[in-house]
Design a protein around this motif. Structure first.
Motif, mmCIF file in Angstrom:
data_model
loop_
_atom_site.group_PDB
_atom_site.id
_atom_site.type_symbol
_atom_site.label_atom_id
_atom_site.label_comp_id
_atom_site.label_asym_id
_atom_site.label_seq_id
_atom_site.Cartn_x
_atom_site.Cartn_y
_atom_site.Cartn_z
ATOM 1 N N VAL A 139 0.823 -1.202 0.000
ATOM 2 C CA VAL A 139 0.000 0.000 0.000
ATOM 3 C C VAL A 139 0.861 1.257 0.000
ATOM 4 O O VAL A 139 0.666 2.183 -0.801
ATOM 5 C CB VAL A 139 -0.949 0.005 1.214
ATOM 6 C CG1 VAL A 139 -1.670 1.361 1.329
ATOM 7 C CG2 VAL A 139 -1.970 -1.113 1.102
ATOM 8 N N SER A 239 -5.695 2.044 4.833
ATOM 9 C CA SER A 239 -5.575 0.895 3.937
ATOM 10 C C SER A 239 -4.495 -0.066 4.410
ATOM 11 O O SER A 239 -4.689 -1.291 4.401
ATOM 12 C CB SER A 239 -5.267 1.372 2.510
ATOM 13 O OG SER A 239 -6.351 2.105 1.984
ATOM 14 N N ASP A 243 -5.838 -3.629 5.367
ATOM 15 C CA ASP A 243 -5.543 -4.611 4.320
ATOM 16 C C ASP A 243 -4.244 -5.379 4.542
ATOM 17 O O ASP A 243 -4.060 -6.438 3.930
ATOM 18 C CB ASP A 243 -5.481 -3.920 2.955
ATOM 19 C CG ASP A 243 -6.799 -3.258 2.579
ATOM 20 O OD1 ASP A 243 -7.849 -3.725 3.058
ATOM 21 O OD2 ASP A 243 -6.773 -2.262 1.832
ATOM 22 N N GLU A 244 -3.354 -4.872 5.406
ATOM 23 C CA GLU A 244 -2.060 -5.526 5.592
ATOM 24 C C GLU A 244 -1.812 -5.946 7.034
ATOM 25 O O GLU A 244 -1.588 -7.131 7.320
ATOM 26 C CB GLU A 244 -0.931 -4.609 5.102
ATOM 27 C CG GLU A 244 -1.007 -4.337 3.602
ATOM 28 C CD GLU A 244 0.094 -3.413 3.100
ATOM 29 O OE1 GLU A 244 0.461 -3.537 1.922
ATOM 30 O OE2 GLU A 244 0.570 -2.553 3.874
#
Length: 384
Positions: A139, A239, A243-244
């Protein structure tokens, strides 16, 4: 003529003319909690010491040997950051190896002890473990880290799962801020040992979605004041977190994956990130805490476009705190008033103090016991 001996003599003579630093101690404490700071700079015209939480720098006096000194009034038991200013130049204390990590401005740390261990100090209880994790962020596009605290009862080989608090640092801190200065791991150790808080996992990520925001500014203020850069920082951080970091934590650790078992909180910039992430993703988080939140857009309706009173069905806890001497008290009060106007249930907290770690350690001590009150690790099960 052989010039080497002559140059050596000149260098030796020049060195001999330099003032030699006398032996002294800094910082030095008296039994009643006063601290004396000392700094050697015989050529300086003015030296001050800036102690965290003080309203103004403390003027220092120079003795005949070139050592500047100043003694505080009695200080409350705490962990204080401090720096020297020598003729306007920022200086660390070379006699103190205790350093407060920061990406823009380092400072020293001094501990003023109390008659008994403080809630953020090491004490004779079972200790959890702090893990240091590294990964490549697709990201953000860099290599980054985060820290994970697992409680004393944590067993990676057992089936027991734990709720998770995502705990965010402030602007200019790095991912170690909450352990190195905030002492979050020791605070949780002590709260859990006293049965004041549920055993939980605490994840402390790097809070920059746009790392350039923490580069030194060429003008007045800092780069967090750039609205476009600030928004990009918040968006990419969210994000990277969702997401990570969150999936990596849930793959690696014994985590309860239900939204009721996730909370997010942070200080200053991290407080703004906690509000923006938590209140806009109530499908993921059930509790949100903001400690001296700073950097929020004043247009709260634009920042939280979907937030209505219906959020109360999902929001188990919204805790917004700020020190009454903090420069951010006014925007925090405006946010509280706006949330109330929207019918959002929240707990507003105002305590004495400035924009300092002393306030934020106290915030965590008060906030953590309120989390996951209807759960125990033994009853938690991972969502499928």
């Amino acid at each position: 003529m052989n010039r080497i001996p002559l140059l050596a003599l000149i260098a030796s003579a020049s060195f001999a003319q330099q003032p030699q630093m006398p032996k002294f101690k800094s910082p030095e404490m008296t039994p009643d909690g006063r601290v004396t700071f000392r700094y050697f700079d015989p050529a300086a015209q003015k030296v001050t010491v800036n102690v965290e939480g003080a309203s103004a720098p403390l003027a220092m006096q120079k003795d005949s040997s070139g050592v500047w000194s100043a003694t505080t009034e009695t200080l409350a038991p705490e962990l204080y950051g401090y720096t020297f200013s020598s003729d306007g130049a920022h200086r660390l204390d070379p006699l103190n190896s205790q350093i407060k990590p920061n990406l823009l401005s380092l400072s020293n740390l001094v501990r003023v002890p109390g008659p008994a261990p403080m809630p953020w100090e090491d004490s004779d209880v079972l200790h959890g473990t702090v893990h240091h994790e590294f990964y490549k962020s697709a990201v953000v596009g860099d290599n980054r880290d985060f820290y994970v605290y697992t409680p004393p009862s944590y067993d990676p080989g057992a089936s027991t799962t734990y709720p998770v608090l995502y705990l965010l640092h402030g602007f200019s801190d790095d991912a170690s801020g909450w352990t190195a200065v905030g002492k979050a791991n020791l605070i949780l150790d002590n709260l859990i040992a006293q049965r004041k808080a549920r055993p939980m996992i605490v994840v402390m990520p790097l809070g920059y979605g746009a790392p350039e925001i923490v580069q030194p500014s060429t003008g007045p203020g800092n780069r967090l004041q750039d609205p476009a850069l600030r928004q990009r920082n918040y968006d990419k951080f969210q994000s990277a977190l969702i997401d990570e970091v969150l999936p990596m934590v849930e793959r690696t650790y014994k985590v309860n994956k239900s939204r009721e078992s996730r909370a997010i909180a942070g200080l200053s910039m991290g407080g703004a990130e906690s509000l923006l992430t938590g209140l806009n993703r109530l499908d993921l988080f059930s509790a949100v805490g903001a400690f001296s939140a700073g950097g929020l857009n004043a247009d709260f309706a634009a920042a939280f476009p979907q937030l209505t009173a219906s959020a109360n069905d999902k929001l188990h806890l919204l805790w917004i705190a700020c020190g009454t001497e903090d420069r951010l008290i006014t925007p925090n009060r405006k946010l509280v008033a706006w949330l109330k106007s929207k019918g959002i249930n929240l707990t507003p907290v105002e305590t004495p103090g400035m924009h300092t770690w002393m306030v934020w350690r106290g915030d965590l001590i008060a906030f953590a016991p309120l989390l996951f009150s209807n759960q125990t690790p033994e009853s938690s099960t991972a969502a499928r």
